[in-house]
Design a protein around this motif. Structure first.
Motif, PDB file in Angstrom:
ATOM      1  N   GLY A 174      69.878  18.330 114.136  1.00 48.52           N
ATOM      2  CA  GLY A 174      68.845  17.638 112.582  1.00 48.52           C
ATOM      3  C   GLY A 174      68.140  18.581 113.020  1.00 48.52           C
ATOM      4  N   GLN A 175      67.113  19.454 113.923  1.00 50.54           N
ATOM      5  CA  GLN A 175      66.143  20.625 113.708  1.00 50.54           C
ATOM      6  C   GLN A 175      66.757  21.467 113.109  1.00 50.54           C
ATOM      7  OE1 GLN A 175      64.859  20.188 118.180  1.00 50.54           O
ATOM      8  NE2 GLN A 175      63.047  19.070 117.358  1.00 50.54           N
ATOM      9  N   ARG A 176      68.265  22.447 113.876  1.00 50.76           N
ATOM     10  CA  ARG A 176      68.371  23.484 113.500  1.00 50.76           C
ATOM     11  C   ARG A 176      68.732  23.622 111.972  1.00 50.76           C
ATOM     12  NH1 ARG A 176      73.892  27.522 115.865  1.00 50.76           N
ATOM     13  NH2 ARG A 176      74.564  27.766 113.516  1.00 50.76           N
ATOM     14  N   ALA A 177      68.940  21.973 111.393  1.00 50.53           N
ATOM     15  CA  ALA A 177      69.871  22.309 110.429  1.00 50.53           C
ATOM     16  C   ALA A 177      68.456  22.425 109.012  1.00 50.53           C
ATOM     17  CB  ALA A 177      70.819  20.888 109.238  1.00 50.53           C
ATOM     18  N   ARG A 178      67.255  21.199 109.617  1.00 48.76           N
ATOM     19  CA  ARG A 178      65.733  22.052 108.771  1.00 48.76           C
ATOM     20  C   ARG A 178      65.001  22.678 109.115  1.00 48.76           C
ATOM     21  NH1 ARG A 178      60.715  21.328 110.324  1.00 48.76           N
ATOM     22  NH2 ARG A 178      59.000  20.461 109.090  1.00 48.76           N
ATOM     23  N   ARG A 232      55.222  31.216 105.486  1.00 50.52           N
ATOM     24  CA  ARG A 232      53.493  31.027 106.507  1.00 50.52           C
ATOM     25  C   ARG A 232      52.936  29.208 105.579  1.00 50.52           C
ATOM     26  NH1 ARG A 232      50.975  35.148 105.001  1.00 50.52           N
ATOM     27  NH2 ARG A 232      51.431  36.813 107.465  1.00 50.52           N
ATOM     28  N   ALA A 233      53.572  29.413 104.838  1.00 54.83           N
ATOM     29  CA  ALA A 233      53.357  27.977 104.293  1.00 54.83           C
ATOM     30  C   ALA A 233      54.312  26.851 104.305  1.00 54.83           C
ATOM     31  CB  ALA A 233      53.162  28.218 102.309  1.00 54.83           C
ATOM     32  N   ALA A 234      55.206  26.887 104.598  1.00 55.76           N
ATOM     33  CA  ALA A 234      56.561  26.374 104.426  1.00 55.76           C
ATOM     34  C   ALA A 234      56.339  26.134 106.384  1.00 55.76           C
ATOM     35  CB  ALA A 234      57.951  27.763 104.354  1.00 55.76           C
ATOM     36  N   LEU A 235      55.421  26.998 107.458  1.00 57.04           N
ATOM     37  CA  LEU A 235      55.472  26.728 108.918  1.00 57.04           C
ATOM     38  C   LEU A 235      54.001  25.729 108.953  1.00 57.04           C
ATOM     39  CD1 LEU A 235      56.775  29.900 110.005  1.00 57.04           C
ATOM     40  CD2 LEU A 235      57.989  27.673 110.239  1.00 57.04           C
ATOM     41  N   GLY A 236      53.702  25.652 108.319  1.00 58.44           N
ATOM     42  CA  GLY A 236      52.056  25.277 108.393  1.00 58.44           C
ATOM     43  C   GLY A 236      51.146  25.500 109.635  1.00 58.44           C
ATOM     44  N   LEU A 296      64.328  25.091 105.570  1.00 61.11           N
ATOM     45  CA  LEU A 296      62.946  25.946 105.407  1.00 61.11           C
ATOM     46  C   LEU A 296      63.009  27.034 105.514  1.00 61.11           C
ATOM     47  CD1 LEU A 296      60.089  24.600 107.657  1.00 61.11           C
ATOM     48  CD2 LEU A 296      60.085  27.150 107.744  1.00 61.11           C
ATOM     49  N   LEU A 297      63.980  27.727 105.830  1.00 63.39           N
ATOM     50  CA  LEU A 297      63.621  29.403 106.051  1.00 63.39           C
ATOM     51  C   LEU A 297      65.252  29.784 104.319  1.00 63.39           C
ATOM     52  CD1 LEU A 297      64.036  30.459 109.400  1.00 63.39           C
ATOM     53  CD2 LEU A 297      62.119  30.667 107.680  1.00 63.39           C
ATOM     54  N   ALA A 298      65.197  29.231 103.891  1.00 63.96           N
ATOM     55  CA  ALA A 298      66.628  29.571 102.810  1.00 63.96           C
ATOM     56  C   ALA A 298      65.740  30.351 101.787  1.00 63.96           C
ATOM     57  CB  ALA A 298      67.066  28.221 101.790  1.00 63.96           C
TER      58      ALA A 298
END
Length: 403
Positions: free
Chosen positions: A249-253, A222-226, A257-259
């Motif tokens: 690029g969006q997929r890699a990002r 939740r914090a990462a997604l904003g 983010l979800l790592a």
């Protein structure tokens, strides 16, 4: 309803205004109109959040009334041991703090307004004290009284602001859970989507994906997604709606983010396809969970595991297929059955080549030959039938995923 914070002043605390002359209020009254005017002029000019007050007659009137009331309350204190705020004034100050949140202003703006007003009030009142040649001790006690008074106003307003913010956040979370639940269930009409999105303060993007993850991962995600995504806890899992990654690029990002979250990302859909994206993500998530602990908890894209989605889509059908196709193994012990199932799946995957089977299973090729001989005894001509081999591979892969 505004929550009114209760006083927390220690019982043995003596207010600084207690030592001020009781007739000070009357003596300082001539300075009050000029101080009010100065505060009303300075606050909107120095604090951008209140700049609109200059052109807003209604808010300007409210600001004027608030300043006059605050000064009247302050000047009623000298020579008394009363608390800074009465029950009525405490309610007014609390409502002011809550109102700041409702108006979309930060608490910092209100606290800055209090500090600015305190400086102006002290300057104006101390100048009046000097004009009347009052003793310096009166000026010192007056300054301490003003700052103690402002501290109390700030504390009450800040607590009410926090209460309002917390209540708003709780209501917003419920509205967002309603939106996510409705989209996951499906069948939402567009006008209903507009209503739910407005209440949740979040509009689904043109393309989105459903993410399923363990509940424990929800706060960090939740914090990462904003503001770009929604995360809600639903029963034993957390579900998120995120903008679909449509470019490499969006997929890699998104994967970065979800790592570490153990998330599974469903396929890209429009808002009508959310149930499909959810089913895909949840199917892969359930299979991942049944496979045992995953220390890495790397995020998975459901579209990279479509065969697993297919195998997990109809578990009752797959269970029946496995029972029929693998019936020849049913009389064996569990340990022997598992060994022969692994061997048969490897043999089917490698098109009957013993070398790759032996390498994959870590056994000698002669052992592979022995096991295949046993499998031929059990399955007979079915191992030569393409349709039967297809059913066997489906059943064995489903069993492997289900273990």
């Amino acid at each position: 309803m505004t929550i009114i914070p209760t006083p927390t002043t220690p019982l043995d605390w003596s207010p600084p205004w207690e030592s001020l002359p009781s007739d000070l209020s009357e003596a300082l009254a001539p300075a009050v109109p000029g101080i009010v005017e100065k505060i009303i002029e300075t606050v909107p000019r120095q604090i951008p959040a209140y700049a609109s007050a200059r052109g807003d007659g209604r808010y300007g009137d409210k600001l004027t009334l608030g300043v006059i009331t605050a000064l009247d309350n302050l000047l009623a204190l000298p020579g008394t041991s009363r608390p800074a705020l009465t029950a009525e004034s405490r309610a007014l100050v609390a409502d002011l703090g809550a109102g700041e949140f409702r108006q979309g202003r930060s608490m910092d703006a209100l606290l800055a307004a209090y500090r600015t007003s305190a400086r102006i009030a002290f300057r104006g009142l101390s100048e009046e004290c000097a004009r009347q040649q009052m003793d310096l001790s009166v000026v010192v006690d007056l300054g301490e009284s003003i700052w103690a008074y402002i501290d109390e106003l700030s504390s009450v307003s800040a607590q009410a602001y926090a209460f309002e913010q917390s209540a708003r956040a709780g209501v917003l979370e419920l509205r967002r859970a309603d939106l996510v639940g409705a989209l996951v269930r499906g069948g939402v009409e567009e006008d209903e989507l507009d209503r739910l999105s407005g209440a949740a303060d979040w509009r689904p993007p043109r393309r989105l994906a459903v993410v399923v993850m363990p509940v424990a991962s929800a706060p960090a995600v939740r914090a990462a997604l904003g503001v770009s995504g929604l995360v809600v806890e639903r029963e034993s899992e957390a579900t998120a709606l995120i903008p679909a990654p449509e470019r490499p690029g969006q997929r890699a990002r998104m994967l970065r983010l979800l790592a570490g979250s153990g998330a599974v990302i469903g396929t890209s859909v429009d808002w009508r396809g959310v149930p499909h994206s959810y089913r895909m993500a949840r199917t892969v998530a359930l299979q991942r969970r049944s496979a045992g602990p995953d220390d890495g908890q790397s995020p998975l894209m459901a579209e990279d595991h479509l065969a697993a989605v297919v195998l997990g889509a109809e578990p009752l059908v797959m269970a029946e297929l496995a029972e029929r196709a693998l019936a020849p193994l049913s009389e064996l012990t569990e340990a022997k059955r598992e060994v022969l199932e692994q061997t048969l799946l490897s043999w089917l995957s490698h098109w009957g080549q013993r070398g790759p089977v032996a390498q994959e299973l870590g056994i000698h090729p002669q052992t592979v030959g022995y096991r295949l001989g046993r499998l031929r005894e059990l399955f007979g001509d079915a191992l030569e039938d393409p349709a039967a081999r297809f059913d066997l591979e489906l059943a064995l892969r489903w069993r492997a995923l289900s273990r």
